[in-house]
Design a protein around this motif. Sequence first.
Motif, PDB file in Angstrom:
ATOM      1  N   ARG A   1       5.215  -0.125  -6.971  1.00 49.99           N
ATOM      2  CA  ARG A   1       4.375  -1.307  -6.769  1.00 49.99           C
ATOM      3  C   ARG A   1       3.403  -1.042  -5.621  1.00 49.99           C
TER       4      ARG A   1
ATOM      5  N   GLY B   1      -0.041  -2.268  -3.451  1.00 50.12           N
ATOM      6  CA  GLY B   1      -0.923  -3.358  -3.060  1.00 50.12           C
ATOM      7  C   GLY B   1      -2.192  -2.800  -2.447  1.00 50.12           C
TER       8      GLY B   1
ATOM      9  N   LEU C   1       6.376  -5.024  -2.444  1.00 51.47           N
ATOM     10  CA  LEU C   1       5.534  -3.848  -2.638  1.00 51.47           C
ATOM     11  C   LEU C   1       6.254  -2.622  -2.092  1.00 51.47           C
TER      12      LEU C   1
END
Length: 287
Positions: A95, A97, A142
């Motif tokens: 993940r 960002g 994240l």
Amino acid sequence: MLDVHRLRLLRELAERGTIAAVAQALDYTPSAVSQQLATLEREAGRPLLERTGRSVRLTEAGRVLVGHADAILERLERARADLDALSTEVTGELRIGAFGSAMRTVVTPALLRLSRDHPLLRVRVTEIDPATAPEELRSRRLDVALLQRYDCLPARTDPSLDTEPLFDEAVHLAVHRDRPRTLADCAEERWISGTVGTMCDEATVRTCENAGFTPRVRHRTDDFPAVLALVAAGQGVAVIPDLAAVDVPADVLLEPLEVVRHTALAYRRGAARDPLIGAARRALRSR
């Protein structure tokens, strides 16, 4: 025995300042956070919080424990990374960002490299403001994130994160070709800036203050193409970093400022050897 999950809550309280903020960030109710911290106090055998009305602050024992919590959480992150490093394939969900202006020029090429080099890896990208990235990393929503820092703003550090520089970029004053072209001459101009609280807005305000005036912000948007369109329409002037200076309208001039924006890659401290983090680091550094 001290519970690691409760130590993380105490660490978040030290960072955020209120139980309500911790609850909101981690999707708990305030009463649940309070109960967990009360249990941690019993485990520690001494008060960790001083309660005054609706506010709380850490006792000396609480501050000592937070210092150990950082080290404990880092050690656990390292243990998890070492176990994952035993795998021969990079698999799972990564993940990432990133802020909007990095999506096209930095993140998208990285996604292509990740899909080519690690076909079993599932990557999820979320656009976020860099100001919220540390919170998203600490809460494990994240795995890696792009942080940014304008050199006109105070440096911010987070002991729970490791960072490494990715690139620097120039920052410009975007003006209509018929308007003043220097920052000092724009004191009476209308300004276009980002949402209050974002790093881009803070950088705009500080850049103007360093030039001796406070900007009169008329329009606010976090979409840089919209900012450039507003400048082209004569609606104001704006601060634009290099990554956002794409498809600049013909009526917009970009004048250099003595400001640099620094972008860094961040991840939880201790996670550097995690294969997913390593894959992200390699892909994002290969610009």
